[in-house]
Design a protein around this motif. Structure first.
Motif, PDB file in Angstrom:
ATOM      1  N   GLU A 153       0.844  -1.193   0.000  1.00 47.14           N
ATOM      2  CA  GLU A 153       0.000   0.000   0.000  1.00 47.14           C
ATOM      3  C   GLU A 153       0.883   1.248   0.000  1.00 47.14           C
ATOM      4  OE1 GLU A 153      -3.486   1.916   2.851  1.00 47.14           O
ATOM      5  OE2 GLU A 153      -2.574   0.011   3.395  1.00 47.14           O
ATOM      6  N   ILE A 154       0.793   2.029  -1.052  1.00 48.92           N
ATOM      7  CA  ILE A 154       1.523   3.294  -1.120  1.00 48.92           C
ATOM      8  C   ILE A 154       0.693   4.333  -0.362  1.00 48.92           C
ATOM      9  CG2 ILE A 154       2.476   5.087  -2.628  1.00 48.92           C
ATOM     10  CD1 ILE A 154       3.917   2.469  -3.102  1.00 48.92           C
ATOM     11  N   ILE A 155       1.221   4.843   0.734  1.00 48.00           N
ATOM     12  CA  ILE A 155       0.503   5.811   1.563  1.00 48.00           C
ATOM     13  C   ILE A 155       0.643   7.212   0.970  1.00 48.00           C
ATOM     14  CG2 ILE A 155       0.305   6.793   3.886  1.00 48.00           C
ATOM     15  CD1 ILE A 155      -0.463   3.744   3.549  1.00 48.00           C
ATOM     16  N   ASN A 156       1.863   7.567   0.642  1.00 47.46           N
ATOM     17  CA  ASN A 156       2.153   8.825  -0.046  1.00 47.46           C
ATOM     18  C   ASN A 156       3.490   8.644  -0.766  1.00 47.46           C
ATOM     19  OD1 ASN A 156       4.300   9.492   1.825  1.00 47.46           O
ATOM     20  ND2 ASN A 156       2.742  10.224   3.256  1.00 47.46           N
ATOM     21  N   LYS A 157       4.030   9.724  -1.327  1.00 51.00           N
ATOM     22  CA  LYS A 157       5.248   9.572  -2.133  1.00 51.00           C
ATOM     23  C   LYS A 157       6.462   9.117  -1.319  1.00 51.00           C
ATOM     24  CE  LYS A 157       6.792  14.336  -1.868  1.00 51.00           C
ATOM     25  NZ  LYS A 157       7.294  15.473  -2.598  1.00 51.00           N
ATOM     26  N   ASN A 158       6.372   9.198   0.007  1.00 54.65           N
ATOM     27  CA  ASN A 158       7.516   8.834   0.850  1.00 54.65           C
ATOM     28  C   ASN A 158       7.238   7.706   1.842  1.00 54.65           C
ATOM     29  OD1 ASN A 158       9.256  10.809  -0.243  1.00 54.65           O
ATOM     30  ND2 ASN A 158       8.245  12.359   0.986  1.00 54.65           N
ATOM     31  N   LYS A 159       6.078   7.077   1.758  1.00 49.99           N
ATOM     32  CA  LYS A 159       5.750   6.048   2.745  1.00 49.99           C
ATOM     33  C   LYS A 159       4.901   4.955   2.118  1.00 49.99           C
ATOM     34  CE  LYS A 159       4.359   5.845   7.550  1.00 49.99           C
ATOM     35  NZ  LYS A 159       3.838   6.638   8.662  1.00 49.99           N
ATOM     36  N   ALA A 160       5.212   3.710   2.492  1.00 42.69           N
ATOM     37  CA  ALA A 160       4.454   2.560   2.006  1.00 42.69           C
ATOM     38  C   ALA A 160       4.406   1.490   3.092  1.00 42.69           C
ATOM     39  CB  ALA A 160       5.105   1.998   0.745  1.00 42.69           C
ATOM     40  N   TYR A 161       3.352   0.681   3.038  1.00 36.51           N
ATOM     41  CA  TYR A 161       3.195  -0.455   3.945  1.00 36.51           C
ATOM     42  C   TYR A 161       3.230  -1.731   3.124  1.00 36.51           C
ATOM     43  CZ  TYR A 161       1.295   2.932   7.334  1.00 36.51           C
ATOM     44  OH  TYR A 161       1.107   3.998   8.176  1.00 36.51           O
ATOM     45  N   VAL A 162       3.989  -2.710   3.620  1.00 32.05           N
ATOM     46  CA  VAL A 162       4.034  -4.025   2.993  1.00 32.05           C
ATOM     47  C   VAL A 162       3.463  -5.018   4.004  1.00 32.05           C
ATOM     48  CG1 VAL A 162       5.499  -5.822   2.006  1.00 32.05           C
ATOM     49  CG2 VAL A 162       6.072  -3.407   1.645  1.00 32.05           C
ATOM     50  N   TYR A 163       2.348  -5.637   3.637  1.00 36.27           N
ATOM     51  CA  TYR A 163       1.673  -6.593   4.510  1.00 36.27           C
ATOM     52  C   TYR A 163       2.074  -8.010   4.135  1.00 36.27           C
ATOM     53  CZ  TYR A 163      -1.194  -2.576   5.743  1.00 36.27           C
ATOM     54  OH  TYR A 163      -1.617  -1.339   6.170  1.00 36.27           O
ATOM     55  N   THR A 164       2.401  -8.798   5.148  1.00 35.39           N
ATOM     56  CA  THR A 164       2.776 -10.194   4.944  1.00 35.39           C
ATOM     57  C   THR A 164       2.042 -11.054   5.966  1.00 35.39           C
ATOM     58  OG1 THR A 164       4.659 -10.246   6.477  1.00 35.39           O
ATOM     59  CG2 THR A 164       5.112  -9.475   4.234  1.00 35.39           C
ATOM     60  N   TYR A 165       2.057 -12.364   5.731  1.00 36.91           N
ATOM     61  CA  TYR A 165       1.512 -13.284   6.729  1.00 36.91           C
ATOM     62  C   TYR A 165       2.361 -14.543   6.767  1.00 36.91           C
ATOM     63  CZ  TYR A 165      -0.453 -16.434   3.246  1.00 36.91           C
ATOM     64  OH  TYR A 165      -0.590 -17.323   2.206  1.00 36.91           O
ATOM     65  N   ILE A 166       2.324 -15.178   7.940  1.00 38.82           N
ATOM     66  CA  ILE A 166       2.967 -16.466   8.155  1.00 38.82           C
ATOM     67  C   ILE A 166       1.931 -17.358   8.819  1.00 38.82           C
ATOM     68  CG2 ILE A 166       4.823 -17.719   9.336  1.00 38.82           C
ATOM     69  CD1 ILE A 166       6.349 -15.017   9.459  1.00 38.82           C
ATOM     70  N   LYS A 167       1.697 -18.515   8.243  1.00 38.47           N
ATOM     71  CA  LYS A 167       0.768 -19.475   8.833  1.00 38.47           C
ATOM     72  C   LYS A 167       1.552 -20.348   9.801  1.00 38.47           C
ATOM     73  CE  LYS A 167      -3.515 -20.978   8.391  1.00 38.47           C
ATOM     74  NZ  LYS A 167      -4.532 -20.278   9.124  1.00 38.47           N
ATOM     75  N   LYS A 168       1.111 -20.368  11.073  1.00 45.52           N
ATOM     76  CA  LYS A 168       1.771 -21.174  12.104  1.00 45.52           C
ATOM     77  C   LYS A 168       0.735 -22.119  12.691  1.00 45.52           C
ATOM     78  CE  LYS A 168       5.341 -17.861  13.259  1.00 45.52           C
ATOM     79  NZ  LYS A 168       6.050 -17.151  14.308  1.00 45.52           N
ATOM     80  N   GLY A 169       0.573 -23.255  12.044  1.00 47.71           N
ATOM     81  CA  GLY A 169      -0.475 -24.186  12.461  1.00 47.71           C
ATOM     82  C   GLY A 169      -1.835 -23.565  12.197  1.00 47.71           C
ATOM     83  N   LEU A 170      -2.623 -23.420  13.233  1.00 52.07           N
ATOM     84  CA  LEU A 170      -3.956 -22.820  13.102  1.00 52.07           C
ATOM     85  C   LEU A 170      -3.922 -21.307  13.236  1.00 52.07           C
ATOM     86  CD1 LEU A 170      -5.990 -25.395  15.214  1.00 52.07           C
ATOM     87  CD2 LEU A 170      -5.782 -25.276  12.726  1.00 52.07           C
ATOM     88  N   ILE A 171      -2.774 -20.766  13.590  1.00 53.76           N
ATOM     89  CA  ILE A 171      -2.641 -19.327  13.857  1.00 53.76           C
ATOM     90  C   ILE A 171      -1.965 -18.633  12.677  1.00 53.76           C
ATOM     91  CG2 ILE A 171      -1.567 -17.620  15.378  1.00 53.76           C
ATOM     92  CD1 ILE A 171      -1.735 -19.745  17.611  1.00 53.76           C
ATOM     93  N   THR A 172      -2.435 -17.443  12.374  1.00 53.85           N
ATOM     94  CA  THR A 172      -1.809 -16.624  11.345  1.00 53.85           C
ATOM     95  C   THR A 172      -1.165 -15.410  12.013  1.00 53.85           C
ATOM     96  OG1 THR A 172      -3.441 -17.280   9.699  1.00 53.85           O
ATOM     97  CG2 THR A 172      -2.190 -15.291   9.237  1.00 53.85           C
ATOM     98  N   GLU A 173       0.109 -15.209  11.713  1.00 50.19           N
ATOM     99  CA  GLU A 173       0.849 -14.046  12.195  1.00 50.19           C
ATOM    100  C   GLU A 173       0.988 -13.086  11.014  1.00 50.19           C
ATOM    101  OE1 GLU A 173       5.321 -12.988  13.854  1.00 50.19           O
ATOM    102  OE2 GLU A 173       4.643 -15.064  13.883  1.00 50.19           O
ATOM    103  N   GLU A 174       0.503 -11.864  11.186  1.00 48.87           N
ATOM    104  CA  GLU A 174       0.598 -10.869  10.134  1.00 48.87           C
ATOM    105  C   GLU A 174       1.664  -9.839  10.489  1.00 48.87           C
ATOM    106  OE1 GLU A 174      -3.323  -9.522   8.442  1.00 48.87           O
ATOM    107  OE2 GLU A 174      -4.010 -10.531  10.283  1.00 48.87           O
ATOM    108  N   HIS A 175       2.357  -9.363   9.458  1.00 46.34           N
ATOM    109  CA  HIS A 175       3.371  -8.317   9.635  1.00 46.34           C
ATOM    110  C   HIS A 175       3.052  -7.148   8.729  1.00 46.34           C
ATOM    111  CE1 HIS A 175       6.404 -11.634  10.854  1.00 46.34           C
ATOM    112  NE2 HIS A 175       5.715 -11.230  11.884  1.00 46.34           N
ATOM    113  N   CYS A 176       3.491  -5.989   9.153  1.00 50.34           N
ATOM    114  CA  CYS A 176       3.422  -4.796   8.321  1.00 50.34           C
ATOM    115  C   CYS A 176       4.798  -4.140   8.381  1.00 50.34           C
ATOM    116  CB  CYS A 176       2.346  -3.832   8.826  1.00 50.34           C
ATOM    117  SG  CYS A 176       2.282  -2.298   7.873  1.00 50.34           S
TER     118      CYS A 176
END
Length: 145
Positions: A92-115
């Motif tokens: 997600e490009i927030i503005n010309k100088n900032k962006a968010y990259v979203y990721t996930y890791i599946k750990k068994g039944l649990i999902t861990e998300e990162h930004c």
């Protein structure tokens, strides 16, 4: 530069950071188990390698409670960084100088998300910080890179 080109640059930045950090974790684990090297030499070598990664991929700022100052890494089978397990879902490009990259890791039944929070500085995209949330949490928590 258009958003699609920026998204591709940012994606490569985060992917390459994860790859380099995974290599560093493997290197650190192997070096830590080497009984032929002094603890001082191990620490210096591990610090040098992680500092090189941070200098290349991350913003320059004081990170007292995280890497590269606090040395910790996962072990085989549970590495903190692993591109085979951590999947980018959205950039997600927030503005010309900032962006968010979203990721996930599946750990068994649990999902861990990162930004990964990325910023554009000195004509380059760099990773500034990272947040995490578990499964259906609504709030992101700051975590060390």
């Amino acid at each position: 530069m258009n958003n699609e080109k920026n998204k591709e640059l940012i994606k490569k930045l985060v992917e390459n950071f994860i790859i380099q950090m995974n290599d560093w974790e493997k290197y650190s684990e192997k070096l830590d188990n080497n009984m032929d090297i002094s603890e001082t030499e191990k620490i210096e070598s591990i610090k040098l390698k992680v500092n090189t990664i941070f200098n290349h991929f991350c913003t320059k700022k004081d990170r007292k409670m995280g890497r590269p100052n606090c040395l910790s890494w996962g072990l085989e089978g549970s590495y903190i960084y692993d591109l085979d397990k951590e999947h980018i879902t959205t950039i997600e490009i927030i503005n010309k100088n900032k962006a968010y990259v979203y990721t996930y890791i599946k750990k068994g039944l649990i999902t861990e998300e990162h930004c990964y929070i990325c910023v554009h500085k000195y004509n380059n995209w760099l990773i500034d910080s990272k947040k995490r949330k578990w499964d259906n949490d609504t709030k992101w928590s700051n975590i060390a890179l």
